[in-house]
Design a protein around this motif. Sequence first.
Motif, PDB file in Angstrom:
ATOM      1  N   THR A 199      -9.843 -45.080  37.615  1.00  0.00           N
ATOM      2  CA  THR A 199      -8.496 -45.064  36.673  1.00  0.00           C
ATOM      3  C   THR A 199      -9.084 -44.585  35.223  1.00  0.00           C
ATOM      4  N   GLU A 200     -10.287 -45.440  34.732  1.00  0.00           N
ATOM      5  CA  GLU A 200     -10.815 -45.247  33.585  1.00  0.00           C
ATOM      6  C   GLU A 200     -11.263 -43.699  33.184  1.00  0.00           C
ATOM      7  N   LEU A 201     -11.950 -43.334  34.569  1.00  0.00           N
ATOM      8  CA  LEU A 201     -12.744 -41.798  34.340  1.00  0.00           C
ATOM      9  C   LEU A 201     -11.391 -41.051  34.099  1.00  0.00           C
ATOM     10  N   LYS A 202     -10.272 -41.148  34.932  1.00  0.00           N
ATOM     11  CA  LYS A 202      -9.108 -40.169  34.904  1.00  0.00           C
ATOM     12  C   LYS A 202      -8.394 -40.295  33.274  1.00  0.00           C
ATOM     13  N   GLN A 203      -8.716 -41.362  32.858  1.00  0.00           N
ATOM     14  CA  GLN A 203      -8.123 -41.777  31.292  1.00  0.00           C
ATOM     15  C   GLN A 203      -9.090 -41.009  30.393  1.00  0.00           C
ATOM     16  N   MET A 204     -10.103 -41.151  30.697  1.00  0.00           N
ATOM     17  CA  MET A 204     -11.225 -40.249  29.959  1.00  0.00           C
ATOM     18  C   MET A 204     -11.127 -38.806  29.961  1.00  0.00           C
ATOM     19  N   ARG A 205     -10.991 -38.343  31.220  1.00  0.00           N
ATOM     20  CA  ARG A 205     -10.626 -36.876  31.325  1.00  0.00           C
ATOM     21  C   ARG A 205      -9.453 -36.645  30.552  1.00  0.00           C
ATOM     22  N   GLU A 206      -8.311 -37.200  30.550  1.00  0.00           N
ATOM     23  CA  GLU A 206      -6.847 -36.869  29.880  1.00  0.00           C
ATOM     24  C   GLU A 206      -7.510 -36.698  28.401  1.00  0.00           C
ATOM     25  N   SER A 207      -7.953 -37.759  27.871  1.00  0.00           N
ATOM     26  CA  SER A 207      -8.424 -37.666  26.448  1.00  0.00           C
ATOM     27  C   SER A 207      -9.027 -36.617  26.120  1.00  0.00           C
ATOM     28  N   ALA A 208     -10.020 -36.216  26.926  1.00  0.00           N
ATOM     29  CA  ALA A 208     -11.069 -35.108  26.683  1.00  0.00           C
ATOM     30  C   ALA A 208     -10.231 -33.798  26.829  1.00  0.00           C
ATOM     31  N   MET A 209      -9.114 -33.644  27.665  1.00  0.00           N
ATOM     32  CA  MET A 209      -8.320 -32.440  27.703  1.00  0.00           C
ATOM     33  C   MET A 209      -7.564 -32.395  26.511  1.00  0.00           C
ATOM     34  N   GLU A 210      -6.961 -33.402  26.168  1.00  0.00           N
ATOM     35  CA  GLU A 210      -6.320 -33.434  24.901  1.00  0.00           C
ATOM     36  C   GLU A 210      -6.799 -32.949  23.525  1.00  0.00           C
ATOM     37  N   ILE A 211      -8.093 -33.528  23.581  1.00  0.00           N
ATOM     38  CA  ILE A 211      -9.187 -33.129  22.324  1.00  0.00           C
ATOM     39  C   ILE A 211      -9.350 -31.721  22.477  1.00  0.00           C
ATOM     40  N   HIS A 212      -9.657 -31.494  23.537  1.00  0.00           N
ATOM     41  CA  HIS A 212      -9.841 -29.789  23.762  1.00  0.00           C
ATOM     42  C   HIS A 212      -8.983 -28.773  23.236  1.00  0.00           C
ATOM     43  N   GLU A 213      -7.538 -29.333  23.861  1.00  0.00           N
ATOM     44  CA  GLU A 213      -6.401 -28.493  23.533  1.00  0.00           C
ATOM     45  C   GLU A 213      -6.012 -28.521  21.941  1.00  0.00           C
ATOM     46  N   LYS A 214      -6.282 -29.704  21.384  1.00  0.00           N
ATOM     47  CA  LYS A 214      -6.056 -29.834  19.932  1.00  0.00           C
ATOM     48  C   LYS A 214      -7.036 -28.857  19.258  1.00  0.00           C
ATOM     49  N   THR A 215      -8.247 -28.904  19.624  1.00  0.00           N
ATOM     50  CA  THR A 215      -9.343 -28.336  18.925  1.00  0.00           C
ATOM     51  C   THR A 215      -9.251 -26.873  18.987  1.00  0.00           C
ATOM     52  N   LYS A 216      -8.792 -26.207  20.042  1.00  0.00           N
ATOM     53  CA  LYS A 216      -8.579 -24.874  20.650  1.00  0.00           C
ATOM     54  C   LYS A 216      -7.505 -24.438  19.581  1.00  0.00           C
ATOM     55  N   GLY A 217      -6.516 -25.120  19.201  1.00  0.00           N
ATOM     56  CA  GLY A 217      -5.382 -24.670  18.280  1.00  0.00           C
ATOM     57  C   GLY A 217      -5.816 -24.662  16.895  1.00  0.00           C
ATOM     58  N   GLU A 218      -6.645 -25.654  16.588  1.00  0.00           N
ATOM     59  CA  GLU A 218      -7.217 -25.700  15.164  1.00  0.00           C
ATOM     60  C   GLU A 218      -8.133 -24.470  15.005  1.00  0.00           C
TER      61      GLU A 218
END
Length: 146
Positions: A115-134
């Motif tokens: 569960t913790e790994l899945k949460q970390m993956r979600e956070s990483a994906m969110e950061i990636h999407e945000k960075t991609k937009g910036e």
Amino acid sequence: MYLIDDVTKMTGLTKRALRYYEEIGLILPPQRTKGNARIYSEEEVRELKKVAEAKEVLSFSLQELQQFMSLKRMIEERSEQQGLSAKEITKIENLLENQIKMIDFKVVKMQAFKTELKQMRESAMEIHEKTKGEMKEWKDSIQITD
């Protein structure tokens, strides 16, 4: 019959591990050739695969594996001979119940880690999407001149 090199390939265990498991009694000593090389039967290879799986997947300690293997041997030997006494059956049931509880505990721990790994993956994906937009905004704001 398989030589030790074949067994290492089939089980993923090292020669050193096989020799050590034999030394500590985790596995019974295999037969030997006239040249004193270890040769393993099909059944011994299956047993070694179970040991490797229990160690890798279930994170069993060597002590836990030894207990499991000795119980397994005791049950097999007694079923071939005269059976088990009521006292022995109770002891085996208790030991097996403890191992089942230990596995259940490990499963809960693994689920929590998953569960913790899945949460970390979600956070990483969110950061990636945000960075991609910036990055797109930054590129759009820069005009490259020759």
